[in-house]
Each structure stands twice: as structure tokens, then as C-alpha cells.
Enzyme design. Structure first.
Site, PDB file in Angstrom:
ATOM      1  N   ASP A  85     -39.018 -15.466 -26.582  1.00  0.00           N
ATOM      2  CA  ASP A  85     -39.188 -15.368 -25.132  1.00  0.00           C
ATOM      3  C   ASP A  85     -37.915 -15.892 -24.478  1.00  0.00           C
ATOM      4  O   ASP A  85     -37.505 -17.023 -24.715  1.00  0.00           O
ATOM      5  CB  ASP A  85     -40.413 -16.204 -24.707  1.00  0.00           C
ATOM      6  CG  ASP A  85     -40.892 -15.839 -23.315  1.00  0.00           C
ATOM      7  OD1 ASP A  85     -40.055 -15.448 -22.474  1.00  0.00           O
ATOM      8  OD2 ASP A  85     -42.098 -15.976 -23.058  1.00  0.00           O
ATOM      9  N   ASP A  96     -37.342 -12.799 -17.026  1.00  0.00           N
ATOM     10  CA  ASP A  96     -38.150 -13.433 -18.085  1.00  0.00           C
ATOM     11  C   ASP A  96     -38.726 -12.302 -18.941  1.00  0.00           C
ATOM     12  O   ASP A  96     -39.399 -11.418 -18.412  1.00  0.00           O
ATOM     13  CB  ASP A  96     -39.246 -14.240 -17.360  1.00  0.00           C
ATOM     14  CG  ASP A  96     -40.251 -14.914 -18.283  1.00  0.00           C
ATOM     15  OD1 ASP A  96     -40.033 -14.941 -19.492  1.00  0.00           O
ATOM     16  OD2 ASP A  96     -41.263 -15.424 -17.744  1.00  0.00           O
ATOM     17  N   HIS A 156     -47.099 -13.802 -14.220  1.00  0.00           N
ATOM     18  CA  HIS A 156     -46.910 -14.701 -13.072  1.00  0.00           C
ATOM     19  C   HIS A 156     -45.830 -14.190 -12.149  1.00  0.00           C
ATOM     20  O   HIS A 156     -44.960 -13.423 -12.552  1.00  0.00           O
ATOM     21  CB  HIS A 156     -46.505 -16.081 -13.604  1.00  0.00           C
ATOM     22  CG  HIS A 156     -45.369 -16.016 -14.593  1.00  0.00           C
ATOM     23  ND1 HIS A 156     -44.061 -16.139 -14.234  1.00  0.00           N
ATOM     24  CD2 HIS A 156     -45.357 -15.760 -15.943  1.00  0.00           C
ATOM     25  CE1 HIS A 156     -43.299 -15.993 -15.309  1.00  0.00           C
ATOM     26  NE2 HIS A 156     -44.056 -15.753 -16.366  1.00  0.00           N
ATOM     27  N   HIS A 164     -42.693 -20.179 -12.722  1.00  0.00           N
ATOM     28  CA  HIS A 164     -44.075 -19.842 -12.370  1.00  0.00           C
ATOM     29  C   HIS A 164     -44.343 -20.262 -10.939  1.00  0.00           C
ATOM     30  O   HIS A 164     -44.190 -21.427 -10.606  1.00  0.00           O
ATOM     31  CB  HIS A 164     -45.078 -20.557 -13.287  1.00  0.00           C
ATOM     32  CG  HIS A 164     -45.013 -20.090 -14.697  1.00  0.00           C
ATOM     33  ND1 HIS A 164     -44.304 -20.758 -15.662  1.00  0.00           N
ATOM     34  CD2 HIS A 164     -45.552 -19.019 -15.315  1.00  0.00           C
ATOM     35  CE1 HIS A 164     -44.414 -20.110 -16.817  1.00  0.00           C
ATOM     36  NE2 HIS A 164     -45.167 -19.055 -16.641  1.00  0.00           N
ATOM     37  N   GLU A 191     -47.106 -10.195 -18.911  1.00  0.00           N
ATOM     38  CA  GLU A 191     -46.978 -10.590 -20.313  1.00  0.00           C
ATOM     39  C   GLU A 191     -48.303 -10.617 -21.066  1.00  0.00           C
ATOM     40  O   GLU A 191     -48.962 -11.641 -21.138  1.00  0.00           O
ATOM     41  CB  GLU A 191     -46.238 -11.919 -20.471  1.00  0.00           C
ATOM     42  CG  GLU A 191     -46.657 -13.066 -19.588  1.00  0.00           C
ATOM     43  CD  GLU A 191     -45.773 -14.296 -19.832  1.00  0.00           C
ATOM     44  OE1 GLU A 191     -45.456 -14.595 -20.986  1.00  0.00           O
ATOM     45  OE2 GLU A 191     -45.400 -14.946 -18.848  1.00  0.00           O
ATOM     46  N   GLU A 286     -43.331  -8.894 -22.949  1.00  0.00           N
ATOM     47  CA  GLU A 286     -43.148  -9.287 -21.546  1.00  0.00           C
ATOM     48  C   GLU A 286     -41.935  -8.617 -20.921  1.00  0.00           C
ATOM     49  O   GLU A 286     -40.886  -8.502 -21.549  1.00  0.00           O
ATOM     50  CB  GLU A 286     -42.973 -10.818 -21.458  1.00  0.00           C
ATOM     51  CG  GLU A 286     -42.742 -11.330 -20.041  1.00  0.00           C
ATOM     52  CD  GLU A 286     -42.567 -12.840 -19.954  1.00  0.00           C
ATOM     53  OE1 GLU A 286     -42.133 -13.454 -20.952  1.00  0.00           O
ATOM     54  OE2 GLU A 286     -42.863 -13.398 -18.879  1.00  0.00           O
TER      55      GLU A 286
HETATM   56 MN    MN Z   1     -41.492 -15.421 -20.904  1.00  0.00          MN
HETATM   57 MN    MN Z   2     -43.310 -15.386 -18.332  1.00  0.00          MN
END
Ligand code: MN
Ligand code: MN
Length: 300
Positions: A85, A96, A156, A164, A191, A286
Site C-alpha cells: 500500500d 493512495d 475514505h 483519512h 479499497e 485500491e
Molecule cells: Mn492505502
Molecule cells: Mn486508503
């Protein structure tokens, strides 16, 4: 969303894309986790961005929030499901994104399921889409494969220097979200996470993920701790960080003492590493998207 902001998001997204492409070649049996993470973070810096959080590398039942500490000798083993990630930011605007790589485990389909869930969710995105519609699509796709979505991990909204913030996009349809929409002018990460049918479909927090964040707005009075607090605030603001990033200071008794002081007095907190409650493997996919009044742009 301002033109400049869109540009910053796209720049951050590009850094993440490059880092992800690299990861695909790096993740194989016997590679050290720390080498993968350091290469990811360096790639982001080389492209003029900064890591938005330490590169997360989570294997099998570890679903999220683990990065190897300095001098870690942990490496990838044959037969594992590896989630990487990656976050990059430019002026605080964050991209992200995560991928799951299968190092000859028997769980290839788990990866296919989350990738398809993400793809299906992105296909239906439009300005002001109902969150329940996205969650429903993710849930349906994962269940179609006979797997379980993780109920307590979610997509998010992202904000400047905030990974977030605002809206949450669950991986299971919730009737509370029927009237909840993704408004234009924002960035969102979607995600999906899934586990096998034997899994709990839920994660629990454990210590030792080595990812921290500042929790207080003002520094302590004690000089060494105050200076470290101010250094963290200047460098990472409200973003997650890891001790490994203080390369020259690790092992230095003054630094270790100041870090421990900040931890003991709760100026910094460790995020719990998220583990599948029944120890079953987890896959994740994601992307970050920006939604403007007219369009949806996948930046990662
Ligand atoms: Mn992530
Ligand atoms: Mn994320």
C-alpha cells in the site's frame, strides 16, 4: 477543486503509479520487506513528491498498517499473499493505492476478486454517487467469488495532509449510506479487502506495525522531546511516519529517549496493525480518484 490542486493530485498519482510498477518486479521470494519499502519511498522522492505514509507491506493474514522497522530482516516467503500500500503527496495532496501480489500461494482468486470489485466500483462512479451503491457493488463482486468482504476496513475521503477525513466508503452495503453521496471537489480512495469463506471477515488491531502519528497540537516542555516533536510536525505534519525515517538517529540514546518520552506521554501513537480475526489471508486493491463536477479521474 482548483486547477492547481488537480495538478498536484495527478503528480502524486504519477509517483504512486511508478512505485507500483517497480513493486511488481521487486516482490518475490527471499526479498527483504525493508528493501521493497525503501525503494518505493525513494521512487516517490525521486519524482518530486513525498511519501504520504510509510510504505505498507502486509503479508497473508496481516491486512493493513505494517511497515518493517529499521534493520528488519523479514523477507518474503514462497506461498504468500503480499499487499503493498503506497501513498505519495505533493503539497499535501495525497494519492493512495494498493496492490496484492501472489507469490505462489493458493489464493490467486482472492486477488482477482478484489481487483474486479475495485474495477466494478470505479466503473459506476459519477459526481454525487450514493455511497451505498459503491459498497453494494464491492460486496456483490467479492461474494460472487465466494469470499467475504472485510467489514471494518473501508475506503475514505482524502484531504490536504490528511489520509483519512470526511466520508467513509464501506466494503459492505449499509442502509445508513443510502442518502450519503460522494460530492464533487474531493478525492476518495476506494479499497476493497476480502478474505476467504473461513475468515471472520473482520480485522483486529495488534501492536507492532511501526507506523505512528502525532496526536497533540502542542509540544511537551522537556527540551529533547520538544525538539523531536517539532521536527516531526515540520516534516510530516498530520501524516503517518515511521522511526525508520530517522536514519542517522536510530540507536542514538538521546533520540531513543526522546521518542520513548513522546510515546509514553501520548504525543505520538502507533497505529495498530490490522490482522484478520481468524488468521485467514486477506487481499486488497485500491485506487484514488478525484471527482469534479464534470468527471471522475483515477489518479493512481
Ligand atoms: Mn492505502
Ligand atoms: Mn486508503
Amino acid at each position: 477543486m482548483l486547477e492547481d490542486e488537480i495538478e498536484y493530485y495527478i503528480k502524486a498519482g504519477k509517483a504512486v503509479k511508478y512505485a507500483k510498477a517497480k513493486v511488481k518486479d521487486l516482490v518475490k521470494a527471499n526479498t527483504r520487506l525493508i528493501d521493497i519499502c525503501e525503494k518505493v519511498e525513494q521512487t516517490i522522492r525521486n519524482l518530486g513528491c513525498k511519501p504520504a505514509f510509510p510504505c505498507n507491506i502486509c503479508i497473508n493474514e496481516i491486512a493493513a498498517h505494517y511497515t518493517p522497522p529499521a534493520k528488519s530482516t523479514k523477507h518474503i516467503r514462497e506461498g504468500s499473499l503480499v499487499k503493498v500500500d503506497i501513498g505519495a503527496h505533493y503539497n499535501g495532496f495525497i494519492a493512495d493505492s494498493a496492490i496484492t501480489l501472489n507469490v505462489n500461494s493458493e489464493h490467486e482468486e482472492l486477488t482477482t476478486a478484489v481487483e474486479e470489485a475495485l474495477e466494478n466500483a470505479i466503473k459506476i462512479l459519477e459526481p454525487n454517487i450514493r455511497i451505498a451503491k459503491i459498497s453494494g457493488t464491492i460486496e456483490k463482486t467479492i461474494k460472487y467469488y465466494g469470499f467475504k468482504p472485510i467489514i471494518n476496513l473501508a475506503g475514505h475521503q482524502l484531504g490536504q495532509y490528511k489520509v483519512h477525513t470526511g466520508k467513509i466508503i464501506p466494503n459492505i452495503k449499509s442502509f445508513r449510506d443510502i442518502f450519503n453521496r460522494l460530492e464533487p471537489g474531493n478525492a476518495y480512495a476506494i479499497e476493497p479487502f476480502a478474505t476467504t469463506k473461513n475468515g471472520a471477515g473482520e480485522v483486529i488491531g495488534k501492536r507492532g506495525g511501526h507506523i505512528y502519528h502525532l496526536t497533540q497540537n502542542t509540544p511537551p516542555k522537556e527540551t529533547a522531546a520538544k525538539n523531536l516533536y517539532l521536527e516531526i510536525k515540520r516534516k510530516y505534519k498530520t501524516l503517518p511516519f515511521t522511526k525508520r525515517w530517522f536514519k542517522d538517529k536510530i540507536g542514538n540514546p538521546k533520540f531513543e529517549k526522546a521518542f520513548k518520552y513522546l510515546q509514553d506521554k501520548k504525543y505520538i501513537k502507533e497505529y495498530p496493525a490490522m490482522i484478520e480475526a481468524k488468521g485467514e489471508p486477506v487481499a486488497q486493491a485500491e485506487h484514488t480518484v478525484i471527482i469534479t463536477k464534470k468527471e471522475v479521474i483515477v489518479i493512481t
